[in-house]
Design a protein around this motif. Structure first.
Motif, PDB file in Angstrom:
ATOM      1  N   LEU A 195       0.835  -1.200   0.000  1.00 25.22           N
ATOM      2  CA  LEU A 195       0.000   0.000   0.000  1.00 25.22           C
ATOM      3  C   LEU A 195       0.869   1.249   0.000  1.00 25.22           C
ATOM      4  O   LEU A 195       0.557   2.240  -0.654  1.00 25.22           O
ATOM      5  CB  LEU A 195      -0.916  -0.007   1.223  1.00 25.22           C
TER       6      LEU A 195
ATOM      7  N   MET B   9      -7.414   6.894  -8.984  1.00 24.42           N
ATOM      8  CA  MET B   9      -8.294   6.057  -9.809  1.00 24.42           C
ATOM      9  C   MET B   9      -9.171   5.184  -8.917  1.00 24.42           C
ATOM     10  O   MET B   9     -10.358   5.006  -9.161  1.00 24.42           O
ATOM     11  CB  MET B   9      -7.476   5.141 -10.710  1.00 24.42           C
ATOM     12  N   PHE B  10      -8.537   4.642  -7.866  1.00 22.75           N
ATOM     13  CA  PHE B  10      -9.282   3.790  -6.953  1.00 22.75           C
ATOM     14  C   PHE B  10     -10.378   4.585  -6.256  1.00 22.75           C
ATOM     15  O   PHE B  10     -11.519   4.113  -6.130  1.00 22.75           O
ATOM     16  CB  PHE B  10      -8.335   3.173  -5.931  1.00 22.75           C
TER      17      PHE B  10
ATOM     18  N   ALA C 105     -13.143   4.989  -8.724  1.00 21.73           N
ATOM     19  CA  ALA C 105     -13.867   3.760  -9.040  1.00 21.73           C
ATOM     20  C   ALA C 105     -14.606   3.215  -7.834  1.00 21.73           C
ATOM     21  O   ALA C 105     -15.692   2.650  -7.973  1.00 21.73           O
ATOM     22  CB  ALA C 105     -12.890   2.703  -9.575  1.00 21.73           C
TER      23      ALA C 105
ATOM     24  N   VAL D  81      -5.825  -3.205  -0.019  1.00 22.47           N
ATOM     25  CA  VAL D  81      -4.946  -3.577  -1.138  1.00 22.47           C
ATOM     26  C   VAL D  81      -5.706  -4.455  -2.123  1.00 22.47           C
ATOM     27  O   VAL D  81      -5.672  -4.233  -3.338  1.00 22.47           O
ATOM     28  CB  VAL D  81      -3.687  -4.293  -0.615  1.00 22.47           C
TER      29      VAL D  81
ATOM     30  N   PHE E 250      -8.907  -4.556  -2.541  1.00 24.88           N
ATOM     31  CA  PHE E 250      -9.911  -3.712  -3.187  1.00 24.88           C
ATOM     32  C   PHE E 250      -9.287  -2.891  -4.313  1.00 24.88           C
ATOM     33  O   PHE E 250      -9.867  -2.755  -5.391  1.00 24.88           O
ATOM     34  CB  PHE E 250     -10.556  -2.762  -2.166  1.00 24.88           C
ATOM     35  N   ILE E 251      -8.106  -2.330  -4.045  1.00 27.48           N
ATOM     36  CA  ILE E 251      -7.458  -1.504  -5.079  1.00 27.48           C
ATOM     37  C   ILE E 251      -7.212  -2.358  -6.313  1.00 27.48           C
ATOM     38  O   ILE E 251      -7.550  -1.967  -7.431  1.00 27.48           O
ATOM     39  CB  ILE E 251      -6.146  -0.904  -4.545  1.00 27.48           C
ATOM     40  N   PHE E 252      -6.658  -3.551  -6.084  1.00 25.32           N
ATOM     41  CA  PHE E 252      -6.408  -4.430  -7.235  1.00 25.32           C
ATOM     42  C   PHE E 252      -7.715  -4.747  -7.953  1.00 25.32           C
ATOM     43  O   PHE E 252      -7.799  -4.663  -9.175  1.00 25.32           O
ATOM     44  CB  PHE E 252      -5.731  -5.724  -6.785  1.00 25.32           C
TER      45      PHE E 252
ATOM     46  N   PHE F  12     -10.677  -3.183  -7.986  1.00 24.27           N
ATOM     47  CA  PHE F  12     -11.408  -2.105  -8.659  1.00 24.27           C
ATOM     48  C   PHE F  12     -10.653  -1.540  -9.849  1.00 24.27           C
ATOM     49  O   PHE F  12     -11.272  -1.134 -10.827  1.00 24.27           O
ATOM     50  CB  PHE F  12     -11.778  -1.003  -7.671  1.00 24.27           C
ATOM     51  N   VAL F  13      -9.330  -1.528  -9.756  1.00 22.91           N
ATOM     52  CA  VAL F  13      -8.579  -1.064 -10.925  1.00 22.91           C
ATOM     53  C   VAL F  13      -8.662  -2.106 -12.029  1.00 22.91           C
ATOM     54  O   VAL F  13      -8.896  -1.785 -13.196  1.00 22.91           O
ATOM     55  CB  VAL F  13      -7.119  -0.745 -10.542  1.00 22.91           C
TER      56      VAL F  13
ATOM     57  N   ARG G  84     -11.023  -4.297 -12.467  1.00 27.53           N
ATOM     58  CA  ARG G  84     -12.388  -4.410 -12.966  1.00 27.53           C
ATOM     59  C   ARG G  84     -12.628  -3.455 -14.132  1.00 27.53           C
ATOM     60  O   ARG G  84     -13.312  -3.786 -15.096  1.00 27.53           O
ATOM     61  CB  ARG G  84     -13.370  -4.088 -11.836  1.00 27.53           C
ATOM     62  N   ASP G  85     -12.043  -2.254 -14.032  1.00 27.59           N
ATOM     63  CA  ASP G  85     -12.224  -1.310 -15.124  1.00 27.59           C
ATOM     64  C   ASP G  85     -11.155  -1.436 -16.199  1.00 27.59           C
ATOM     65  O   ASP G  85     -11.270  -0.824 -17.256  1.00 27.59           O
ATOM     66  CB  ASP G  85     -12.243   0.128 -14.582  1.00 27.59           C
TER      67      ASP G  85
ATOM     68  N   PHE H  49      -7.485   2.856 -17.030  1.00 23.66           N
ATOM     69  CA  PHE H  49      -7.385   1.894 -15.930  1.00 23.66           C
ATOM     70  C   PHE H  49      -6.407   0.783 -16.278  1.00 23.66           C
ATOM     71  O   PHE H  49      -5.750   0.221 -15.391  1.00 23.66           O
ATOM     72  CB  PHE H  49      -8.758   1.330 -15.585  1.00 23.66           C
TER      73      PHE H  49
END
Lengths: 448, 387
Positions: free
Chosen positions: A268, A278-279, A282, B47, B49-51, B53-54, B56-57, B356
């Motif tokens: 992180l 971006m996160f 989104a 972490v 979630f970041i992976f 959601f990024v 996913r788009d 993305f």
């Protein structure tokens, strides 16, 4: 190898090391010094009567009697300029048609330069934008504009091998033989009397809101927005970070799960800041829908995620630095583990934890990329505390970018940009300096 | 807690707690610990979630357009019809400024770290460290502003002379050193004292003249260079190197300090100078830690947005020739930051998803390099402590 050569190599090795530290210090100086010297110019500068006019009519500030006497004395000198203009206009009517066309174009340029210098001339229609309602408010800018009035800039493209060069042609020569030729030396000699420059301290730069996209006025909305975002991020990240640090230092048992959590933490910390943005877009805005579109709360949450690893690390270090004897003394008195943590360890570690928090606060205030898509807006007034859940805010970091790169007249408002950068840099460096001082005191205290 | 409950039932047995209370306490303890654990694992969830959601788009982009265009073509016309999404030049630009900044920051950072850990006395080190921390604290947008408003015009107007002076100041000390060392090395084998001295002086003069010639020749070539745009890869590389320096210095200093005193003292005892000790023993022992520092510093440069957005020129092209640092380039981060505003309105189009995809690329690179550097640090710590 010769012993002499070895000695030389040894010395020069030392020199390279010290040299690179010196280069870093110089780099810091080179970056910070122009920002400080130019940024101070946003508050302390030589202001003209136009500045005081602007303050009076936009912010209702200043003393109206003094201002009107100033305006009257400057008008006395300006009226001669206006007379010359009307004189030339009547002369223009009597000229031969082809000459008239030629002079008319040149005259329009002169008029535009005068408008930029002194504000609207008699006979002009009332300007739409506030920036055209006043002449130059700053003396150094009016000197530039005077140069624009006296000289026409042209580009020399004669040699195709080198870059074209700018050169200046006196406008007075173009009006040789007409009545307007007297205007140029007159304006040059009497500019001071027309604009009445005087040393000005404009604290309003910090506390005023901006007028006509930062042409006049101050940067309060940006400062407030930065404050909301940074403090909001801390509100989320600080408690979470401290609790997580307590877990990592006091409860976590070494094992696969723990090392996974630690890896997650350092991952992180390494995520590029734009990816956080971006996160945030989104997740917080498009998925959780914390707000319709950009908002302070979405930006603060995104920033909170970004500074969380820093806070955890700093808090961990602070907790680990508490001497073992404290803990043992507390446990031997019969208090439980939880009691020890809450009443002995955390208070002892608090200054260290706060140091980390202060540094993270600075980082949240200075970061731009995460708030581009989540919270920042280029123009806007200061928002109220109730609006943080729904509306975006201007912020120092974003508006520095916006004014420097996207503003339609970026080179006209350099002083505002420098002032903003100085405000941001001094906020961040102040926070960091206080953290450094705090830490020095802690280490002294822990040493005894 | 224990004292209160003991007081209720039995004064002599103050620390004996009833069975029911004990289970309650145990439950409370597990619940508290569980709560702490859940907060701590929050980071891991983020972490993931970041992976998610990024990605996913990002995935729809690859589904629509495939991989080959994105990675191999340099035609970046996202707004045209039909749109072209060749990101090769953009990826190349990112790598270019990262490499350039590493070229400046790594030698300087390692030298500074050595200086901090081995050379400077503690009293001076105290003042050097805050300087580095301040450099790390300056917001990236302030650096970007500096690059755009001060450095870019400077490079554009006085680029040639600046390059020449930089070349002279930076290279001439090393040239002098090289001359001394080379002429020494070439004459060490000769046993005859007098002949050796003569040859030594001959070599010194020969190499000296050669290096002066080289310095001036390259200097005049550099002086003649005209930089067409100040917002170019060189500008960005210089600024990014200053942003990467603090990370490199502090992490590699930790690595150097982890190398024990015994290794250093062993080397000194064998008659090595300080420079020899550091280069031949301390650096190899700390090399993996320094590598980790370099990776972390490079990641800082690769992930930086504001400086490259403001000062790289943002033109999506591979420079001509490919190593020309004096041309405008465009990077992944700047593309994301710059295009999202326009792509945002048409959520769902390839134009939105390609950004993305770029973010995912950055994320994966940073994840891998973080993992690698972490493993390296852990391994080094094990080796150094376990020996």
């Amino acid at each position: 190898m010769n012993i002499g050569t070895r000695k030389i190599l040894d010395r020069s090795f030392t020199a390279v090391g010290i040299g690179s530290i010196i280069v870093m210090a110089i780099a810091l100086m080179i970056v910070v010094l122009p920002i400080i010297t130019n940024g101070i110019g946003a508050v302390f500068f030589t202001g003209t009567v136009e500045h005081r006019k602007m303050l009076f009519s936009e912010f209702k500030r200043g003393d109206s009697e003094g201002l009107s006497s100033e305006v009257a004395s400057s008008e006395r000198y300006r009226s001669k300029v206006y007379d010359m203009l009307t004189g030339f206009e009547t002369e223009l009517e009597t000229m031969a048609p082809e000459k008239k066309v030629e002079y008319k174009a040149k005259y329009a340029q002169v008029r535009a330069a005068l408008q930029a210098l002194l504000g609207p001339l008699p006979g002009d229609s009332a300007p739409m934008l506030t920036r055209f309602k006043y002449g130059q408010t700053r003396w150094e800018k009016s000197e530039e504009k005077l140069h624009d009035l006296l000289y026409e800039s042209k580009w020399d493209n004669s040699n195709p091998d080198v870059m074209s060069k700018e050169y200046f042609v006196s406008r007075a020569i173009g009006f040789q033989g007409t009545s307007l030729v007297k205007l140029f030396p007159y304006v040059k000699d009497n500019l001071e009397k027309m604009l009445l420059p005087e040393f000005t301290v404009y604290w309003g730069f910090i506390t005023d809101s901006s007028v006509d996209s930062h042409f006049f006025g101050g940067i309060w909305p940006e400062i407030q927005g930065t404050f909301f975002l940074a403090v909001g991020a801390m509100l989320f990240a600080f408690p979470l970070g401290v609790v997580a640090a307590v877990y990592f230092t006091e409860y976590a048992r070494p094992g696969f799960l723990n090392s996974m959590l630690r890896s997650a933490n350092s991952t992180l910390a390494g995520v590029p800041s734009i990816v956080f943005g971006m996160f945030g877009l989104a997740f917080f805005i498009n998925t959780l829908k914390v707000s319709e579109s950009k908002s302070v709360i979405a930006g603060a949450l995104t920033l909170a995620i970004m500074i969380l690893p820093t806070i955890i690390r700093a808090a961990e270090e602070a907790i680990l630095a508490v001497p073992k004897t404290y803990r043992e003394a507390s446990l031997s008195l019969g208090s439980t583990k939880w009691n020890t943590i809450a009443t002995v360890i955390l208070p002892a570690a608090l200054p260290g934890i706060l140091t980390g928090g202060v540094i993270s606060l600075g980082r949240a205030a200075g970061e731009t990329a995460p708030i581009i898509f989540t919270a920042a807006v280029s123009v806007g007034s200061a928002i109220g505390l109730a609006d943080v859940f729904s509306s975006p805010t201007p912020a120092l970091s974003w508006n520095i970018y916006n004014l420097a790169s996207e503003h339609e007249a970026a080179s006209q408002i350099r002083h505002v940009q420098y002032g903003m950068v100085l405000a941001l840099v001094s906020i961040v460096l102040m926070l960091n300096l206080s953290a450094i001082v705090l830490r020095a005191r802690i280490s002294k205290k822990l040493k005894g | 807690m224990a004292g209160e409950s003991g007081g209720e039932c039995n004064r002599t047995n103050a620390f004996v707690v009833s069975a029911r209370k004990r289970t309650l306490q145990k439950i409370a303890k597990t619940a508290g610990e569980g709560m702490l654990f859940s907060v701590a694992s929050f980071v891991a969830v983020i972490v993931l979630f970041i992976f998610y959601f990024v990605a996913r788009d990002a995935v729809p982009f690859f589904q629509i357009r495939g991989f080959s265009e994105f990675f191999t073509s340099s035609n970046w016309y996202p707004a045209d019809d039909p749109a072209r999404f060749g990101a090769f030049a953009i990826i190349y630009g990112s790598l270019m400024v990262t490499f350039g900044s590493a070229l400046i920051a790594v030698p300087m950072g390692v030298a500074a770290a050595i200086c901090l850990s081995d050379i400077l006395p503690f009293s001076i080190r105290q003042y050097a460290k805050p300087v580095i921390e301040m450099l790390a604290a300056i917001p990236s947008v302030a650096f970007g502003f500096f690059a755009l408003v001060i450095l870019a015009p400077l490079l554009q107007n006085n680029g040639g002379p600046l390059l020449m002076w930089a070349w002279w100041i930076l290279v001439s000390p090393f040239m002098v050193l090289a001359v001394i060392v080379l002429s020494d090395l070439l004459t060490t084998k000769i046993t005859d004292q007098e002949r050796r001295q003569q040859l030594h002086i001959f070599f010194l003069i020969l190499f000296g003249l050669l290096s002066v010639f080289l310095l001036f020749k390259v200097g005049t070539i550099l002086y003649g260079i005209q930089i067409l745009t100040g917002t170019n890869a060189l500008n960005v590389s210089i600024i990014l190197s200053f942003m990467a320096l603090p990370t490199i210095v502090s992490v590699s200093e930790d690595a150097l300090q982890a190398v024990g005193r015994d290794i250093r003292e062993g080397s000194y005892a064998l008659g090595a100078t300080r420079a020899e000790t550091i280069i031949k023993t301390v650096l190899p022992a700390g090399s993996s830690g320094i590598l980790a520092a370099v990776i972390l510093g490079i990641m800082r440069a690769l992930g930086e947005t504001m400086v490259v957005w403001m000062a790289s020129g943002n033109s999506s092209q591979v420079p001509e020739p490919w190593f020309n640092y004096l041309q405008a380039i465009r990077t992944l981060t700047a593309t994301i930051a710059g295009d999202m505003g326009e792509a945002d309105q048409v959520t769902g189009s390839a134009r939105f998803h390609v950004l993305f995809a770029m973010g995912l690329l950055l994320l994966v690179i940073s994840f891998i390099s973080n993992l690698v550097s972490e493993r390296i640090v852990v391994r080094q710590r094990k080796i150094l402590s376990g020996q």
